[in-house]
Every structure is written in structure tokens, then in C-alpha cells.
Design an enzyme around this catalytic site. Structure first.
Site, PDB file in Angstrom:
ATOM      1  CG  ASN A  99      -1.839  -1.200   1.250  1.00  0.00           C
ATOM      2  OD1 ASN A  99      -2.079  -1.833   0.216  1.00  0.00           O
ATOM      3  ND2 ASN A  99      -2.332  -1.557   2.425  1.00  0.00           N
ATOM      4  CB  ILE A 100       1.157   4.074  -2.167  1.00  0.00           C
ATOM      5  CG1 ILE A 100      -0.235   4.230  -2.800  1.00  0.00           C
ATOM      6  CG2 ILE A 100       2.013   3.156  -3.030  1.00  0.00           C
ATOM      7  CD1 ILE A 100      -0.199   4.822  -4.219  1.00  0.00           C
ATOM      8  CG  HIS A 135       3.951  -1.913  -4.654  1.00  0.00           C
ATOM      9  ND1 HIS A 135       2.780  -2.631  -4.769  1.00  0.00           N
ATOM     10  CD2 HIS A 135       4.936  -2.769  -5.040  1.00  0.00           C
ATOM     11  CE1 HIS A 135       3.049  -3.846  -5.229  1.00  0.00           C
ATOM     12  NE2 HIS A 135       4.345  -3.965  -5.378  1.00  0.00           N
ATOM     13  CB  CYS A 144      14.676  14.120  -7.623  1.00  0.00           C
ATOM     14  SG  CYS A 144      15.779  14.715  -8.928  1.00  0.00           S
ATOM     15  N   GLY A 195      -5.128  -9.066   3.330  1.00  0.00           N
ATOM     16  CA  GLY A 195      -5.829  -8.169   2.412  1.00  0.00           C
ATOM     17  C   GLY A 195      -5.131  -7.954   1.091  1.00  0.00           C
ATOM     18  CB  THR A 196      -2.433  -8.896  -0.755  1.00  0.00           C
ATOM     19  OG1 THR A 196      -1.927  -8.751  -2.089  1.00  0.00           O
ATOM     20  CG2 THR A 196      -1.865 -10.147  -0.106  1.00  0.00           C
ATOM     21  CB  SER A 197      -5.945  -9.934  -5.076  1.00  0.00           C
ATOM     22  OG  SER A 197      -4.970  -9.132  -5.760  1.00  0.00           O
ATOM     23  CG  LEU A 226     -14.285  -9.572   2.797  1.00  0.00           C
ATOM     24  CD1 LEU A 226     -14.635  -9.576   4.274  1.00  0.00           C
ATOM     25  CD2 LEU A 226     -14.591  -8.211   2.174  1.00  0.00           C
TER      26      LEU A 226
HETATM   27  N1  APR Z   1     -10.438  -7.485   4.977  1.00  0.00           N
HETATM   28  C1  APR Z   1      -9.593  -8.396   4.423  1.00  0.00           C
HETATM   29  N2  APR Z   1      -9.381  -8.503   3.087  1.00  0.00           N
HETATM   30  C2  APR Z   1     -10.077  -7.652   2.289  1.00  0.00           C
HETATM   31  C3  APR Z   1     -10.979  -6.685   2.795  1.00  0.00           C
HETATM   32  C4  APR Z   1     -11.153  -6.623   4.196  1.00  0.00           C
HETATM   33  N3  APR Z   1     -11.990  -5.745   4.771  1.00  0.00           N
HETATM   34  N4  APR Z   1     -11.514  -6.005   1.732  1.00  0.00           N
HETATM   35  C5  APR Z   1     -10.963  -6.524   0.630  1.00  0.00           C
HETATM   36  N5  APR Z   1     -10.106  -7.524   0.952  1.00  0.00           N
HETATM   37  C6  APR Z   1      -9.258  -8.310   0.053  1.00  0.00           C
HETATM   38  C7  APR Z   1      -9.900  -8.699  -1.252  1.00  0.00           C
HETATM   39  O1  APR Z   1     -10.588  -9.937  -1.131  1.00  0.00           O
HETATM   40  C8  APR Z   1      -8.660  -8.817  -2.173  1.00  0.00           C
HETATM   41  O2  APR Z   1      -8.136 -10.137  -2.112  1.00  0.00           O
HETATM   42  O3  APR Z   1      -8.162  -7.481  -0.290  1.00  0.00           O
HETATM   43  C9  APR Z   1      -7.653  -7.868  -1.561  1.00  0.00           C
HETATM   44  C10 APR Z   1      -7.426  -6.614  -2.391  1.00  0.00           C
HETATM   45  O4  APR Z   1      -6.813  -7.033  -3.591  1.00  0.00           O
HETATM   46  P1  APR Z   1      -6.303  -5.937  -4.629  1.00  0.00           P
HETATM   47  O5  APR Z   1      -7.365  -4.915  -4.825  1.00  0.00           O
HETATM   48  O6  APR Z   1      -5.770  -6.688  -5.802  1.00  0.00           O
HETATM   49  O7  APR Z   1      -5.108  -5.182  -3.884  1.00  0.00           O
HETATM   50  P2  APR Z   1      -3.617  -5.688  -3.685  1.00  0.00           P
HETATM   51  O8  APR Z   1      -3.561  -7.173  -3.511  1.00  0.00           O
HETATM   52  O9  APR Z   1      -3.037  -4.857  -2.616  1.00  0.00           O
HETATM   53  O10 APR Z   1      -2.936  -5.301  -5.083  1.00  0.00           O
HETATM   54  C11 APR Z   1      -1.548  -5.528  -5.194  1.00  0.00           C
HETATM   55  O11 APR Z   1      -1.538  -4.473  -7.365  1.00  0.00           O
HETATM   56  O12 APR Z   1      -2.268  -2.854  -8.779  1.00  0.00           O
HETATM   57  C12 APR Z   1      -1.226  -3.232  -7.970  1.00  0.00           C
HETATM   58  O13 APR Z   1       0.307  -1.753  -6.999  1.00  0.00           O
HETATM   59  C13 APR Z   1      -0.990  -2.239  -6.868  1.00  0.00           C
HETATM   60  O14 APR Z   1      -0.131  -2.689  -4.658  1.00  0.00           O
HETATM   61  C14 APR Z   1      -1.129  -3.052  -5.592  1.00  0.00           C
HETATM   62  C15 APR Z   1      -0.936  -4.479  -6.081  1.00  0.00           C
END
Ligand code: APR
Length: 242
Positions: free
Chosen positions: A92-93, A109, A117, A176-178, A203
Site C-alpha cells: 500500500n502507498i 510499492h 526526483c 488483504g492482498t489478492s 475477506l
Molecule cells: N479485509 C480483508 N481482506 C479484504 C478486505 C477486508 N476488509 N476487503 C478486501 N479484501 C481483500 C480482497 O478480497 C482482495 O483479495 O483485499 C484484496 C485486495 O486485492 P487488490 O485490490 O488486488 O489489492 P492488492 O492485492 O493490494 O494489489 C496488489 O496491485 O495494482 C497493484 O500496486 C498495486 O499494490 C497493488 C498491487
């Protein structure tokens, strides 16, 4: 005995704070083309569009009623515990981990709150939005600052430190990452290879192709405080739950 823990967070940990994720319904990639706003080529082609994309997210962060949630706060508590050696890596940023009290956060990220710069790679805290007037103070002539964000095709930050921590960890937890984007999506394999316990908190239900040994399905704001309580009490987290 000290537990060596690596935690990787994604947009899902900030979702309950009101920050949009990328790939959920109504996510950022539903309303923006990645190629246009998250690649060096997109920035070269239309810097104004890219600056507007990040300025809007940064302004939401600093002006909106966005606050750290119990998941961020629980991880800060874990960091303070002397029996845990924690490396907190975030994709996360936003700065919600810091607002939740975490002192050591590895933003692989980049960070919305900083500009960089393009010549010296020096970073600057943003006190105003990115634009033609927001320039570095390290070069002559001064260079226009770019977002301090890692775009697709660019190398994430801190990879050596992350790999070193994964090679020695006892516990790897993704929150919380896909798992859609590498190299972060491959961290679980590295942890499994060294015999660490691997746990995914999300989730969504467990993915059929998941490499994680255990999966807790639910909201980060509920499950992460429980996770930290279990770890600090010496209770095992080696189980599934939904
Ligand atoms: N609690 C737990 N998990 C959650 C919640 C919640 N309240 N809400 C959503 N999620 C989960 C979703 O099920 C999903 O698996 O968070 C995940 C979000 O996935 P993405 O939107 O793909 O985000 P992320 O995994 O951080 O993406 C990775 O992709 O586009 C690039 O640079 C960007 O850092 C990012 C990277």
C-alpha cells in the site's frame, strides 16, 4: 524464544478505512486503465493525468476522514512486543500503518505522501500536489518531482531486505492482498520453502490455487486483532477459520 514474523499487507487492510482497493467491485482498476496511470509509459505520455490520479488519492488521504483501523493498530502492537521480530511489508502507498502506530514499515510499492526526483532519486515529503511547480531542490536545473510510486515494469523497493527476512522467518502472514502482482505474490513460496508457517487473511474464501497452509476468511479489522492476541498469548495460529 523470539518469533520471526513477516507480514505482507495489501489494499484490503485499508478497505475498512475507506480507501479503495484495486480489484474488488468498484476498485480503482474498474475506473482507471493501469497502462495510463501506473506505468512509466503512461506517465511519459500524459504526466498530467497520472499526477491527477495520485493527487486525488493523496488528497483523500490527507483531507478525507480516513483513519487507521483496528488491523493497522494491532500490527503496531505486535511490532512493539519484545518476543517478536516483525518485518511489516506493505504494497500500500497510503500511510495508515504509520497512523496506526507502526514505526518500521517497508513500502515496497512506494508512498503517496512523497515525490521523487527523477534524476537523483531523492524523495521529498509532498506539501502540495504534484505538478509543474513541484520541483526538486537537489538538481540544477530543478527537476519536476514524479510520484514516489512503483509502476508496473519498475523494481519494487526493499527486495533484498524482504528476501533476507523471508529466508529466516518462522511465520509469514498475508493480509488483504489478492496475490495478483509479483514479486509480492511469490513471497509465500519463499516462506514455505524455509518451513515457515504461512497464513492468508482475506475477506474472500480460500483460493483453490492458494499456496498458503492456512486461511482465515473475514474482515481484517476483526481477524488481525485476534491474530495478534493469539500470537502474543503464545496460542497457535496454525488453523483455518471462516
Ligand atoms: N479485509 C480483508 N481482506 C479484504 C478486505 C477486508 N476488509 N476487503 C478486501 N479484501 C481483500 C480482497 O478480497 C482482495 O483479495 O483485499 C484484496 C485486495 O486485492 P487488490 O485490490 O488486488 O489489492 P492488492 O492485492 O493490494 O494489489 C496488489 O496491485 O495494482 C497493484 O500496486 C498495486 O499494490 C497493488 C498491487
Amino acid at each position: 524464544m523470539t518469533q520471526r514474523i513477516v507480514v505482507l499487507t495489501g489494499a484490503g487492510i485499508s478497505a475498512e478505512s475507506g480507501v479503495k482497493t484495486f480489484r474488488d467491485e468498484d476498485g480503482l482498476w474498474e475506473s482507471h486503465h493501469i497502462e495510463e496511470v501506473a506505468t512509466p509509459e503512461g506517465y511519459a505520455a500524459n504526466p498530467t493525468l497520472v499526477e491527477a490520479f495520485y493527487n486525488a488519492r493523496w488528497q483523500q488521504l490527507i483531507q478525507g476522514d480516513i483513519a487507521a483501523n483496528p488491523a493497522h493498530i494491532a500490527l503496531a502492537l505486535l511490532e512493539q512486543h519484545q518476543d517478536c521480530e516483525l518485518m511489516l511489508v506493505t504494497q500500500n502507498i497510503d500511510n495508515l500503518h504509520e497512523r496506526g502506530g507502526s514505526k518500521r514499515v517497508l513500502h515496497m510499492h512506494g508512498e503517496l505522501a512523497k515525490g521523487r526526483c527523477p534524476q537523483s532519486q531523492q524523495t521529498f515529503i509532498l506539501n502540495e500536489i504534484l505538478g509543474p511547480d513541484n520541483v526538486c531542490t537537489c538538481c540544477i536545473p530543478a527537476q519536476k518531482l514524479r510520484p514516489h510510486v512503483v509502476w508496473f515494469g519498475e523494481m519494487p523497493f526493499g527486495m533484498d531486505s524482504i528476501h533476507q527476512a523471508l529466508a529466516q522467518c518462522d511465520l509469514f502472514i498475508a493480509i488483504g492482498t489478492s496475490g495478483s502482482v509479483y514479486p509480492a505474490a511469490g513471497f509465500v513460496d519463499l516462506a514455505n520453502q524455509v518451513g515457515a508457517l504461512t497464513l492468508n487473511i482475506n475477506l474472500a474464501p480460500r483460493d483453490d490455487h492458494s499456496e498458503f497452509q492456512y486461511h482465515w476468511q473475514g474482515k481484517a479489522s476483526e481477524l488481525v486483532p485476534q491474530l495478534v492476541t493469539d500470537i502474543l498469548a503464545g496460542h497457535s495460529v496454525a488453523h483455518n477459520q471462516s
